[in-house]
Write an enzyme that holds these catalytic residues in place. Structure first.
Site, short mmCIF file in Angstrom:
data_model
loop_
_atom_site.label_atom_id
_atom_site.label_comp_id
_atom_site.label_asym_id
_atom_site.label_seq_id
_atom_site.Cartn_x
_atom_site.Cartn_y
_atom_site.Cartn_z
N GLU A 102 52.46 35.22 43.13
CA GLU A 102 51.94 34.92 41.80
C GLU A 102 50.52 35.47 41.67
OE1 GLU A 102 50.90 30.26 42.41
OE2 GLU A 102 52.96 30.86 42.83
N LYS A 119 46.35 35.33 41.22
CA LYS A 119 45.23 34.47 41.57
C LYS A 119 44.32 34.38 40.36
CE LYS A 119 42.03 33.11 45.10
NZ LYS A 119 40.86 32.80 44.28
N ASP A 130 41.33 33.21 37.86
CA ASP A 130 39.91 33.10 38.15
C ASP A 130 39.28 32.05 37.24
OD1 ASP A 130 37.76 33.79 39.60
OD2 ASP A 130 37.37 35.70 38.60
N TYR A 133 50.14 26.05 39.14
CA TYR A 133 50.63 26.81 40.30
C TYR A 133 51.08 25.94 41.47
CZ TYR A 133 45.68 26.27 41.61
OH TYR A 133 44.43 25.77 41.85
N LYS A 158 43.38 40.25 47.71
CA LYS A 158 42.43 40.67 46.67
C LYS A 158 42.70 42.07 46.11
CE LYS A 158 38.57 38.00 47.05
NZ LYS A 158 37.81 37.45 45.95
N CYS A 211 12.90 60.94 18.98
CA CYS A 211 14.12 61.33 19.68
C CYS A 211 13.77 62.07 20.97
CB CYS A 211 14.97 62.21 18.77
SG CYS A 211 16.39 62.94 19.59
N CYS A 222 14.88 65.90 20.42
CA CYS A 222 14.29 66.85 19.47
C CYS A 222 12.93 66.41 18.95
CB CYS A 222 15.22 67.09 18.30
SG CYS A 222 15.29 65.71 17.14
N CYS A 275 18.30 59.03 15.31
CA CYS A 275 17.39 60.16 15.22
C CYS A 275 17.55 60.75 13.83
CB CYS A 275 17.78 61.19 16.28
SG CYS A 275 17.13 62.84 15.94
N CYS A 316 18.40 68.56 15.52
CA CYS A 316 18.39 67.97 16.85
C CYS A 316 19.50 68.59 17.71
CB CYS A 316 18.61 66.46 16.73
SG CYS A 316 18.77 65.61 18.31
S1 IVH Z 1 47.38 27.50 45.45
C1 IVH Z 1 47.94 26.32 48.66
N1 IVH Z 1 47.74 29.38 43.66
O1 IVH Z 1 42.22 29.67 44.33
C2 IVH Z 1 46.56 26.19 48.30
N2 IVH Z 1 45.52 28.65 44.05
O2 IVH Z 1 40.92 29.16 47.24
C3 IVH Z 1 46.35 25.59 46.94
N3 IVH Z 1 43.85 29.76 42.64
O3 IVH Z 1 41.21 26.36 44.58
C4 IVH Z 1 45.98 26.57 45.91
N4 IVH Z 1 45.26 31.04 41.55
O4 IVH Z 1 41.48 27.34 42.27
C5 IVH Z 1 46.84 28.61 44.30
N5 IVH Z 1 48.25 31.01 42.09
C6 IVH Z 1 47.35 30.24 42.72
C7 IVH Z 1 45.97 30.30 42.42
C8 IVH Z 1 45.09 29.50 43.12
C9 IVH Z 1 44.00 30.69 41.68
C10 IVH Z 1 42.56 29.20 43.07
C11 IVH Z 1 42.52 27.72 43.14
C12 IVH Z 1 42.13 27.38 44.52
C13 IVH Z 1 41.57 28.64 45.04
C14 IVH Z 1 41.94 28.78 46.47
#
Ligand code: IVH
Length: 698
Positions: free
Chosen positions: A135, A137, A139, A246, A335, A432, A435, A450, A456
């Protein structure tokens, strides 16, 4: 309820039945929750806004008449909490873990994780691949939502993983989070996920904050985290927050399904948003493919992610693997290269564009971001510099996403050493840099310009490139390197000079042999014969794009008529408003521009004249149509083609210059606007009648 019902008021049904306020309130709550889910979670609205508002107001009225009906899961009760002095602490029944991060952003990062999982599980090479749930990650800020008997009773931040903060009042204001679960809810369930902010919401919020004189946020994550940890739920309610689930926390008596993929399905069925970008994949290759696939679409997502997350899909295997110091062995975050980086702003210079606009450009200490080394980034204009309060000598966050021009996001004010002066473009560049002409900034304009015009060289270069462009005079081979040389060597000052070039002058330029010189001259030669529309476009009049140039050519028919037109006459042209008319009139009022035009004509540049209104081009020439809704038999493209075949024009939006709006089923705001402006409205039959009429008359 009909007349007989109200007379025979003793029937059990009418006493506590459909008409009873508590029954009606419950029905309204359920219906509003259903529409909220469709609108916020599924992104597929089921009713018009006005109808939704009516339901909402009806529920509010019922509740104010019968305050006992105000249940905590009522949609009217999202914002209600009072400002707090501090958040109460919440002890998590099941700790909130974090994830180990794989910083190797290549596919090898996925392979390393899979290898580790296989080792932990004691698998041999010949054993089948491990199944993973993959899935995004997100932010933002991790949140645990506790539902009891289906009703949201508590929302808590992660804190140190053991104890977080009770932010229920704020989280209740997040529209995508249901106050009551859908379907058959377990007695207790904690759903965990990320509160985040979409990029477009973030940008709008920052503009709003700046306009109100409030502090702006550095990035969507800070904005989301700051909003959740905002002590006044009234303020939190005005922050555009989103949420993706999640995982699970405490589930009480409820037995979750056997795999993480199914857990997410179950959470989605409870009515919470679960991101659609997820997959169940097999083995290391499956992970690496997912990483690559999401990496390719990362820039098109409406929100920021800094990686993807892999989880062993089987909950039984997860249990077997356990965790080390708050980090499960069965999950990893993989990442992507960062899109933002920190660097030093060395200086601010300006770039001069074709219309003379001065764009401030940050000169940076080189920094690797978004996959390339960035040394320059745009600062847009003075207002942006002021809004962000960026100063020379600041540490700044630089962002480069996809192919977008890198930009300075914000300074890190805490790292500012001593007093740095504010940057004022007009003080630093009163003239400018290219020019030496004066730089001015119109009262209601964001950009400084300008005043040198074609005097120019910077503007001259841009103007020449525009003149030679494919959609203008179409001189193939006249690119920026060549234009630089021609202008820098003072061989070409205005477009006219192009038509006076000889082989000798050209052949001596860098990377230009005799052969390419002849080729270029041939291209210049053939550009002498063009159309009036292209010629007008090629002049590079501010606010006159290709479409307007075509309208002008069609409306006036010949260049002299256009040159003679005043602001009022110009505004008779479809889609030409006061601003565009002013730009055109100003351009032609400038003697220097007229001179260039005359010289071009004298140099043999000629064109087929545009067709003046009403004569040959078709009886609908000069008429602007807007299409809206679905017509019974014609597709939009067919209707458009039929109108255009008779010289009419189809525009995207309704204004007082629109002649006809052709409306079909489910026509929306365009129809309303047409009615408000008194524009003629046709249905498909009306359109056909008009087309037939013009066929016989024209
Ligand atoms: S699972 C199994 N799934 O990342 C561990 N975390 O350092 C529980 N986060 O504190 C987290 N997307 O804020 C999980 N698809 C995802 C996530 C996710 C972002 C964040 C979450 C967590 C940090 C982990």
């Amino acid at each position: 309820m009909d007349l007989f019902d109200s007379i025979g008021g003793d029937s059990p049904e009418s006493a506590a039945g459909a008409g009873a306020p508590e029954v009606r309130a419950a029905a309204l709550r359920a219906e509003i929750a259903r529409h909220d889910h469709a609108y916020y979670v599924l992104d597929a609205p089921t009713i018009p806004d006005a109808e939704y508002d009516r339901l909402f107001r009806e529920l509010q009225a019922l509740e104010s008449e019968h305050p006992a009906l105000r249940t905590p899961d009522s949609p009217t009760q999202r914002v209600g909490g009072k400002p707090l002095a501090q958040f109460p602490a919440v002890r998590h029944r099941i700790p909130m873990l974090s994830i180990r991060t794989e910083t190797d952003t290549e596919a090898s990062g996925a392979l390393a994780f899979d290898a580790r999982v296989r080792r932990e599980l004691g698998l041999k090479d010949e054993d089948p691949p491990v199944e993973y749930a993959a899935e995004l990650k997100f932010d933002g800020l991790a949140i645990s939502l506790r539902y009891e008997d289906g009703v949201l009773v508590q929302a808590a931040t992660r804190g140190d993983g053991e104890t977080g903060e009770d932010v229920t009042g704020n989280v209740r204001t997040v529209k995508v989070i249901p106050l009551r679960l859908r379907g058959e809810a377990p007695p207790v369930i904690e759903i965990r996920g990320e509160v985040y902010m979409r990029r477009d919401d973030f940008e709008r919020l920052n503009v709003r904050q700046a306009e109100a004189g409030d502090k702006t946020f550095v990035n969507p994550r800070n904005a989301a985290a700051g909003s959740v940890r905002q002590l006044d739920p009234g303020i939190a309610a005005r922050r555009p927050l989103s949420f993706f689930a999640y995982g699970l926390g405490d589930t009480g008596e409820w037995t979750p399904p056997a795999t993480h993929g199914e857990v997410l399905d179950a959470i989605a069925a409870f009515g919470l948003p679960v991101c659609a970008h997820r997959a169940v994949v097999q083995g290391a290759q499956g992970l690496a493919d997912f990483h690559a696939r999401i990496g390719a679409l990362r820039d098109t997502l409406p929100f920021d992610i800094d990686g993807v997350v892999y989880k062993v899909n089987s909950l039984a295997l997860q249990q077997r693997m356990g965790f080390v110091t708050r980090e499960p062995r069965w999950a990893v975050a993989h990442k992507y290269p960062a899109q933002e980086a920190l660097t030093m702003l060395r200086d601010i210079e300006v770039q001069v564009g074709r219309t003379g606009a001065l764009t401030p450009v940050a000169r940076l200490e080189p920094v690797f971001v978004g996959g390339v080394t960035v040394t320059n980034a745009t600062l847009h204009n003075q207002d942006e510099i002021d809004r962000k309060d960026v100063r020379i000598g600041d540490w700044v966050i630089v962002r480069r996403a996809g192919d977008v021009i890198p930009e300075v996001v914000a300074p890190v004010v805490e790292r500012r050493s001593g007093e740095l002066p504010r940057f004022v473009l007009l003080d630093r560049f009163p003239t400018c840099p290219v020019c030496g002409s004066h730089v001015v900034r119109g009262e209601d304009e964001a950009v400084a310009r300008c005043t040198g015009g074609l005097f120019c060289p910077a503007q001259r270069k841009q103007a020449l490139l525009h003149f030679a462009g494919r959609r203008a005079m179409d001189i193939e081979g006249l690119g920026d390197k060549l234009v630089d040389q021609l202008v820098d060597a003072a061989i070409v000052k205005t477009p006219v000079d192009l038509y006076r070039l000889g082989v000798l002058a050209l052949a001596n330029l860098e990377r230009m042999g005799e052969k390419s010189a002849h080729k270029l001259l041939a291209a210049i030669e053939s550009s002498r014969s063009t159309t009036l529309a292209r010629f007008i476009f090629a002049l590079g009049i501010r606010n006159v794009g290709e479409a307007t140039a075509r309208d002008l050519a069609r409306h006036f028919g010949n260049l002299d008529a256009l040159l003679a037109a005043g602001v009022d006459a110009l505004q008779q042209v479809p889609d030409v408003g006061p601003i565009v008319a002013k730009s055109i009139a100003e351009f032609f009022a400038e003697p220097h521009n007229r001179e260039v035009i005359e010289q071009l004509r004298a140099a043999g540049v000629h064109w087929t004249e545009g067709e003046p209104q009403g004569t040959v081009a078709g009886a609908l020439a000069g008429k602007t149509f807007v299409l809206t809704g679905t017509l019974p038999t014609l597709t939009r493209d067919e209707a458009k083609a039929m109108i255009e075949a008779r010289g009419g024009k189809v525009a995207g939006s309704v204004s007082k210059k629109t002649h006809y709006v052709v409306a079909g089923a489910e026509a929306g705001s365009k129809l309303d606007k047409a009615q408000a402006l008194g524009v003629s409205i046709l249905d498909e039959d009306g359109l056909r009648a008009l087309l037939n009429e013009t066929d016989t008359n024209g």
